[in-house]
Design a protein around this motif. Sequence first.
Motif, mmCIF file in Angstrom:
data_model
loop_
_atom_site.group_PDB
_atom_site.id
_atom_site.type_symbol
_atom_site.label_atom_id
_atom_site.label_comp_id
_atom_site.label_asym_id
_atom_site.label_seq_id
_atom_site.Cartn_x
_atom_site.Cartn_y
_atom_site.Cartn_z
ATOM 1 N N CYS A 52 26.441 112.877 41.406
ATOM 2 C CA CYS A 52 27.644 113.027 42.239
ATOM 3 C C CYS A 52 27.470 114.198 43.208
ATOM 4 C CB CYS A 52 28.870 113.211 41.372
ATOM 5 S SG CYS A 52 28.963 114.794 40.539
ATOM 6 N N LEU B 122 35.528 119.214 42.017
ATOM 7 C CA LEU B 122 36.868 118.649 41.785
ATOM 8 C C LEU B 122 37.060 118.252 40.319
ATOM 9 C CD1 LEU B 122 37.738 116.262 44.767
ATOM 10 C CD2 LEU B 122 38.886 118.394 44.152
ATOM 11 N N ALA B 123 36.017 117.646 39.746
ATOM 12 C CA ALA B 123 36.123 117.221 38.345
ATOM 13 C C ALA B 123 36.309 118.433 37.439
ATOM 14 C CB ALA B 123 34.885 116.433 37.935
ATOM 15 N N GLN C 98 37.629 121.248 38.325
ATOM 16 C CA GLN C 98 38.978 121.734 38.589
ATOM 17 C C GLN C 98 40.009 120.907 37.825
ATOM 18 O OE1 GLN C 98 39.843 121.867 42.816
ATOM 19 N NE2 GLN C 98 42.023 122.210 42.417
ATOM 20 N N ALA C 99 39.801 119.585 37.784
ATOM 21 C CA ALA C 99 40.717 118.703 37.057
ATOM 22 C C ALA C 99 40.743 119.079 35.578
ATOM 23 C CB ALA C 99 40.290 117.247 37.226
ATOM 24 N N LYS D 80 58.220 117.394 29.427
ATOM 25 C CA LYS D 80 57.393 118.015 30.457
ATOM 26 C C LYS D 80 56.140 118.650 29.851
ATOM 27 C CE LYS D 80 56.789 119.639 34.696
ATOM 28 N NZ LYS D 80 56.688 118.778 35.875
ATOM 29 N N MET E 40 53.677 116.117 28.899
ATOM 30 C CA MET E 40 53.049 115.516 30.076
ATOM 31 C C MET E 40 51.979 116.432 30.643
ATOM 32 S SD MET E 40 56.225 113.660 32.004
ATOM 33 C CE MET E 40 55.252 112.913 33.300
ATOM 34 N N ILE E 41 52.286 117.709 30.731
ATOM 35 C CA ILE E 41 51.308 118.634 31.283
ATOM 36 C C ILE E 41 50.091 118.735 30.374
ATOM 37 C CG2 ILE E 41 50.885 121.051 31.887
ATOM 38 C CD1 ILE E 41 53.715 121.201 32.877
ATOM 39 N N ASN F 56 56.134 104.260 33.948
ATOM 40 C CA ASN F 56 55.707 105.193 32.916
ATOM 41 C C ASN F 56 56.861 105.826 32.170
ATOM 42 O OD1 ASN F 56 52.807 105.286 32.896
ATOM 43 N ND2 ASN F 56 52.972 105.971 35.010
ATOM 44 N N PHE G 163 44.431 119.642 46.636
ATOM 45 C CA PHE G 163 43.624 118.871 45.704
ATOM 46 C C PHE G 163 43.592 117.394 46.114
ATOM 47 C CE2 PHE G 163 43.184 116.223 41.961
ATOM 48 C CZ PHE G 163 42.072 116.758 41.345
ATOM 49 N N PHE H 123 40.446 115.215 47.401
ATOM 50 C CA PHE H 123 40.115 114.065 46.563
ATOM 51 C C PHE H 123 39.911 112.819 47.420
ATOM 52 C CE2 PHE H 123 41.637 110.356 44.099
ATOM 53 C CZ PHE H 123 40.738 110.382 43.043
ATOM 54 N N GLY I 45 51.687 117.376 35.580
ATOM 55 C CA GLY I 45 52.014 116.427 34.527
ATOM 56 C C GLY I 45 52.351 115.045 35.054
ATOM 57 N N ALA I 46 52.455 114.872 36.361
ATOM 58 C CA ALA I 46 52.756 113.552 36.909
ATOM 59 C C ALA I 46 51.642 112.575 36.516
ATOM 60 C CB ALA I 46 52.872 113.612 38.426
ATOM 61 N N PRO I 47 52.008 111.406 36.029
ATOM 62 C CA PRO I 47 50.981 110.447 35.587
ATOM 63 C C PRO I 47 49.953 110.138 36.688
ATOM 64 C CG PRO I 47 53.139 109.711 34.894
ATOM 65 C CD PRO I 47 53.358 110.922 35.766
ATOM 66 N N LEU J 129 48.818 112.117 38.978
ATOM 67 C CA LEU J 129 47.861 113.218 39.056
ATOM 68 C C LEU J 129 46.846 113.116 37.911
ATOM 69 C CD1 LEU J 129 47.429 115.709 40.856
ATOM 70 C CD2 LEU J 129 48.783 117.028 39.250
ATOM 71 N N ARG J 130 47.351 112.787 36.742
ATOM 72 C CA ARG J 130 46.456 112.630 35.591
ATOM 73 C C ARG J 130 45.451 111.511 35.839
ATOM 74 N NH1 ARG J 130 48.212 116.237 32.508
ATOM 75 N NH2 ARG J 130 46.181 116.082 31.548
ATOM 76 N N TYR K 298 42.722 112.847 37.889
ATOM 77 C CA TYR K 298 41.867 113.680 37.037
ATOM 78 C C TYR K 298 40.929 112.799 36.225
ATOM 79 C CZ TYR K 298 44.969 117.760 37.775
ATOM 80 O OH TYR K 298 45.684 118.793 38.299
ATOM 81 N N LEU L 26 38.188 111.246 38.231
ATOM 82 C CA LEU L 26 37.169 112.238 38.565
ATOM 83 C C LEU L 26 36.257 112.517 37.375
ATOM 84 C CD1 LEU L 26 39.275 114.832 40.575
ATOM 85 C CD2 LEU L 26 37.197 113.718 41.400
ATOM 86 N N LEU L 27 36.876 112.688 36.214
ATOM 87 C CA LEU L 27 36.101 113.062 35.033
ATOM 88 C C LEU L 27 35.197 111.926 34.575
ATOM 89 C CD1 LEU L 27 38.897 115.054 33.191
ATOM 90 C CD2 LEU L 27 36.791 115.984 34.154
ATOM 91 N N ASN M 291 32.104 111.632 37.524
ATOM 92 C CA ASN M 291 31.308 112.738 38.046
ATOM 93 C C ASN M 291 30.725 113.587 36.934
ATOM 94 O OD1 ASN M 291 31.939 112.431 41.049
ATOM 95 N ND2 ASN M 291 33.967 112.438 40.101
ATOM 96 N N ILE N 232 32.377 118.450 30.093
ATOM 97 C CA ILE N 232 33.096 117.975 31.282
ATOM 98 C C ILE N 232 32.084 117.333 32.225
ATOM 99 C CG2 ILE N 232 34.478 118.649 33.281
ATOM 100 C CD1 ILE N 232 35.287 121.167 31.540
#
Lengths: 546, 278
Positions: free
Chosen positions: A24, A31-32, A34-35, A96, A99-100, A144, B10, B14, B83-85, B87-88, B91, B94-95, B98, B252
């Motif tokens: 990659c 970015l990965a 960072q994610a 919340k 979710m986070i 969701n 981000f 992306f 936490g928004a689905p 956004l996940r 992520y 990406l994971l 990469n 990762i």
Amino acid sequence: MEVIRDETFGEQLAEQVSNPESICSWEKFKLAYQAAEDATVPSFEGLVALSHLPHLELLPHQRDAAEDIIHRMQGRAILADEVGLGKTIEAGLVLKEYMIRGMVSKVLILTPASLVNQWVTELYEKFLIQAYAPRKKPAWKEANIIVTSIDMAKREPHNREILDTAYDLVIIDEAHKLKNPATKNFQFVKELQKKYCLLLTATPIQNKITDIFNLVSILKPGYLGDLSSFKKQYGKKLGNMEGNVHLKQLVNNVMIRNRREDTGLSDTKRMVKTEWIQFTEEEQQVYNQLENIKGTHPSFTYLTLAKELCSSREACYMSSKQMLEKIDANENAIHLKNLLEGIEQLPHHAKAQKMVEIIQQTDEKFIVFTEYRASQLYLQWYLQQHGISSVPFRGGFKRGKKDWMKQLFRDHAQVMIATEAAGEGINLQFCRNMINYDLPWNPMRLEQRIGRIHRFGQKQDVKIYNFAIRNTIEEHIMNMLYDKIQLFENAIGELDHILEQLDIKDLGMEVEAIMSESTSHGEAKIKLDNLTSVISNTKSQWRSSS
Amino acid sequence: MSEAVQHYQFIKTFFQEYGCPIVEDNSGRLVIQLTDEMDEALMNRPFYWHYIKKMGRQGDPMSLTLITDPSLREEKGEYIHSGAPRLRQFYQYLLENNKYTKLYETVNHSPIHAPMIPWLVVNVKVHYFGKQKKDETHSVGLNLIHGTILSPAMEKLENIEFEPTISDYTFPMTPLIKVASGYRRILRFIEEHIEAQDKTWVQETLVAREKERKLIEAFFTDKDNEAERRQLEKELEDLMGRFTPRVTIEVINGGMFYLTQETANTMISHEKTALKRT
């Protein structure tokens, strides 16, 4: 302590670096990383969500509750704070946080229909969570975070889709409605596939210890066996639970109950005033006329009409007229006819005049509760005659109309006139005056009403006016029930326990039974006296023991 | 930098990286035209793409409207928050895609044939499972010539330019340490770090487990009842799953990074001063 590691990555990497396909770019690699960093939870304790919600003002007990649910209770809990302490906020915070942390993405929130919009708005405004309230053709599978009513969810064909979905988190508001395991609602909730589950109720034990059994068995299936073996083992009384150390520990493991007094929320005070009202002479005459009915009609007829006449001419007139239409033109009808004629002659109701008098003293907003539709209409008209703007509110209104009425009340009208069924669910912290135009016979319901304005978010002291008419059935109720229990001064939580110990199912029904089964005022008075003294007695025992 | 701005940047990077044109950009509200590949990856409509491919037709990828600025939340679009689905989902994507890389530092003018020094960089997430959970990310670099370890590595490399092909007039040195054994060294380094951590949480977890076990056994007492015995077993198994203290090291991503001698030196010397300071 075991350390589990990825043994093969080294070989894989050695192999993949010579394969341009799986390489990659630098930007994507960064970015990965960072994610992954972004989804890191750096500490065992505490809530990550707090730093993501800088705009949200939380009370300490709300933060503690969310932490407790996530860390100690593993996300399965009964949230049983007293009315108005912010159960929705606590549940939102848990959601919340999960979710986070990336532990939850499929969520089902079941609430009474009247609360659906409020949930969606609160999640959005307070927690920046976009939830979906399905209307016509729900996309159960795609969405969701869904907020819907249990009545909609359990209906065909929705129920099959919902039961087919594995939810990470299910939240059930007003969960005390699930206390009866024989109902479809209860069965439905039990069958839901859920990893985490929150049950929200202000009254986890309404009547019997078995209420707690039912809620716990949703969260921890199997622990308490089936209902009959549970009853055999623990009996019915709350006292038995106190004695059972394991049961107590289990309940402690799944239930959070904050009380108003422990939370520092008593900052805004509750001032309760009883307004004694005198019927005019004409009104009193008609009221006395009602006595004649006792001989020819069942006693609850008298009771109903008396209560109604204390509310408004209209309420009483409507039901007497209906009764008259049902019975044949025999001599029994004569009393009702006389009554109707009497009512027609009456001037404005003494209580309505008192209400206008109080409201006119200030520009502040008022919510007025009455038990009768007819009185509601009458009061709205009467207020209008005095140049006071008002909006009606009823349990039967559609969701959108309720929201609209609430908004009209907040932005334009001075008064909201609500009937009993509206007592649950609507939040009116922007209003601090309440008139209980009619008193419910079940004091628990009064607490629900007061909870509408005396709740988290209320910034001023709250004023409650309780109306009662002298020399009527209302005086009995007020004197014998409300005053003796001194209910208004205390949180309702205690009364829960007391009624529990006395095995009284519904105080309102108990009172009604006494009133209608008694043949004279004297008898009713003695019986009510007995009831209240038993309650006060148990209460002082309760206090000294806890 | 505010959270909203972070999300905004981000998302922008992306989609740029994945070749999706940004049609509208009102700093806080982005309209993105997806490519076929990204539509398939993100929009969850496998039947559509299955059908399109079968028919040999041209697909019609959707566009995505994302809002990161809270004050624009009322506008049409998906609101992106922590936490928004959605956004996940980014992520996750990406994971998954990469994991491996091989990159060369960009060298613009090299006077001589400069050697490029191979480094192995591995990024890991360490999960601690007690009665509660927490995790840490670690980025560890290992010089594959003489075995120097550098941590954190990504933070050091962040602002250096890399390319997938080697610059002119430079050549890659052959590693003396093999990648696989380099990886094992890095794992050992991380395990030493884990060992050095405070272990109270392990003890606490075991105490909590014992307490919970006693409670469960108090409720499932009827050993003769087959159903009850089975449920007891299941409950205890769940309990062991939840309350057994353990640590997992999850990779990762990782890759080979070829650095100039100069860059490698500055990184190591920074590292030494950093060590002295602590």
